[in-house]
Design a protein around this motif. Structure first.
Motif, PDB file in Angstrom:
ATOM      1  N   ALA A  29       0.841  -1.197   0.000  1.00 23.81           N
ATOM      2  CA  ALA A  29       0.000   0.000   0.000  1.00 23.81           C
ATOM      3  C   ALA A  29       0.873   1.243   0.000  1.00 23.81           C
ATOM      4  N   THR A  30       0.469   2.262  -0.767  1.00 23.97           N
ATOM      5  CA  THR A  30       1.200   3.526  -0.784  1.00 23.97           C
ATOM      6  C   THR A  30       0.229   4.669  -0.518  1.00 23.97           C
ATOM      7  N   SER A  31       0.799   5.810  -0.145  1.00 28.79           N
ATOM      8  CA  SER A  31       0.002   6.997   0.126  1.00 28.79           C
ATOM      9  C   SER A  31       0.791   8.244  -0.250  1.00 28.79           C
ATOM     10  N   THR A  32       0.107   9.239  -0.774  1.00 35.97           N
ATOM     11  CA  THR A  32       0.764  10.506  -1.082  1.00 35.97           C
ATOM     12  C   THR A  32       1.119  11.255   0.201  1.00 35.97           C
ATOM     13  N   LEU A  33       0.583  10.818   1.340  1.00 39.71           N
ATOM     14  CA  LEU A  33       0.853  11.471   2.620  1.00 39.71           C
ATOM     15  C   LEU A  33       2.124  10.947   3.275  1.00 39.71           C
ATOM     16  N   HIS A  34       2.747   9.919   2.668  1.00 33.21           N
ATOM     17  CA  HIS A  34       3.907   9.270   3.282  1.00 33.21           C
ATOM     18  C   HIS A  34       4.927   8.946   2.202  1.00 33.21           C
ATOM     19  N   GLN A  35       6.191   9.140   2.488  1.00 28.58           N
ATOM     20  CA  GLN A  35       7.247   8.894   1.504  1.00 28.58           C
ATOM     21  C   GLN A  35       7.562   7.418   1.309  1.00 28.58           C
ATOM     22  N   GLY A  36       7.155   6.589   2.258  1.00 30.02           N
ATOM     23  CA  GLY A  36       7.445   5.168   2.143  1.00 30.02           C
ATOM     24  C   GLY A  36       6.251   4.390   1.635  1.00 30.02           C
ATOM     25  N   MET A  37       6.136   3.163   2.106  1.00 30.49           N
ATOM     26  CA  MET A  37       5.012   2.301   1.759  1.00 30.49           C
ATOM     27  C   MET A  37       4.813   1.333   2.912  1.00 30.49           C
ATOM     28  N   ALA A  38       3.698   0.654   2.927  1.00 33.68           N
ATOM     29  CA  ALA A  38       3.447  -0.374   3.927  1.00 33.68           C
ATOM     30  C   ALA A  38       3.254  -1.688   3.207  1.00 33.68           C
ATOM     31  N   GLY A  39       3.689  -2.764   3.832  1.00 35.52           N
ATOM     32  CA  GLY A  39       3.552  -4.078   3.219  1.00 35.52           C
ATOM     33  C   GLY A  39       3.161  -5.130   4.232  1.00 35.52           C
ATOM     34  N   PHE A  40       2.424  -6.133   3.763  1.00 35.43           N
ATOM     35  CA  PHE A  40       1.942  -7.235   4.592  1.00 35.43           C
ATOM     36  C   PHE A  40       2.155  -8.532   3.835  1.00 35.43           C
ATOM     37  N   HIS A  41       2.794  -9.509   4.493  1.00 35.38           N
ATOM     38  CA  HIS A  41       3.016 -10.831   3.903  1.00 35.38           C
ATOM     39  C   HIS A  41       1.843 -11.720   4.323  1.00 35.38           C
ATOM     40  N   ALA A  42       0.773 -11.699   3.509  1.00 39.64           N
ATOM     41  CA  ALA A  42      -0.443 -12.448   3.803  1.00 39.64           C
ATOM     42  C   ALA A  42      -0.316 -13.890   3.316  1.00 39.64           C
ATOM     43  N   THR A  43      -0.983 -14.811   4.000  1.00 38.17           N
ATOM     44  CA  THR A  43      -0.979 -16.212   3.604  1.00 38.17           C
ATOM     45  C   THR A  43      -2.357 -16.593   3.074  1.00 38.17           C
ATOM     46  N   LEU A  44      -2.462 -17.824   2.575  1.00 37.40           N
ATOM     47  CA  LEU A  44      -3.760 -18.324   2.126  1.00 37.40           C
ATOM     48  C   LEU A  44      -4.760 -18.359   3.280  1.00 37.40           C
TER      49      LEU A  44
END
Length: 199
Positions: A29-44
């Motif tokens: 996920a990204t946002s124009t309000l933040h310079q980075g990003m967020a990530g989630f390692h989801a499983t089945l």
């Protein structure tokens, strides 16, 4: 130094690595309000309730608004028979769950890498995301089985969260310092983000 996200872990940063994505899925996920990003390692087996908890937390970590949502991994093969929760099955159920979890109404785009891991039994792809410091452009690459490996862990100052369910409740475990594990990629394929499929 990319944050290294194992299954069920999520974090925010300017670079993230998802190792050995087989039946799993990297949620970015990204946002124009933040310079980075967020990530989630989801499983089945990640449930809709877990997506809700993680999505809300990740959205908050990015300033409260998501502008893009990407999925890389076993996406189109998420069937009723495989997924533990029918609300996370490929198509409308998964799209509805993710939109609610992230408060997001835009297009969710994805790259399905399931065929690559099926051609190399016992190994998945490695996914790496980064945002340039100068232009803030998002870059997503993946390495096929045999084109990546992990090294020894070394202490670092990064913190990440883990989602855990039990007794009918979803908990986000407190952030903890992690060992940075270098994930060397000898050959990568860069995704053309403008040409990804839409969920």
């Amino acid at each position: 130094m990319p944050d290294y996200l194992n299954e069920d872990h999520f974090s925010v940063g300017s670079a993230l690595t998802f190792p050995n994505v087989q039946s799993c899925m990297a949620v970015i996920a990204t946002s124009t309000l933040h310079q980075g990003m967020a990530g989630f390692h989801a499983t089945l087996l990640t449930t809709a309730d877990e997506f809700m908890s993680v999505g809300r937390r990740m959205t908050g970590m990015l300033g409260g608004r998501i502008d893009r949502l990407f999925l890389v991994g076993n996406v189109a093969k998420r069937s009723v028979a495989d997924a533990g929760d029918p609300r996370t099955v490929f198509g409308a159920p998964l799209r509805s769950t993710l939109r609610e979890a992230f408060g997001y109404r835009g297009r969710i785009t994805y790259e399905d890498t399931d065929a690559y891991r099926r051609s190399a039994a016992g190994s998945g792809v490695a996914v790496r995301t980064s945002r340039g410091a100068a232009n803030n452009q998002l870059r997503i690459v993946y390495a096929l089985p045999g084109a990546w490996n992990t090294g020894a862990g070394v202490p670092c100052s990064q913190f990440q969260f883990r989602v855990q369910s039990g007794n009918g409740a979803v908990r986000i475990l407190p952030p903890r310092a992690v060992l940075h594990v270098e994930c060397a990629m000898t050959a990568v394929t860069e995704l053309n983000l403008a040409k990804l499929k839409h969920l």
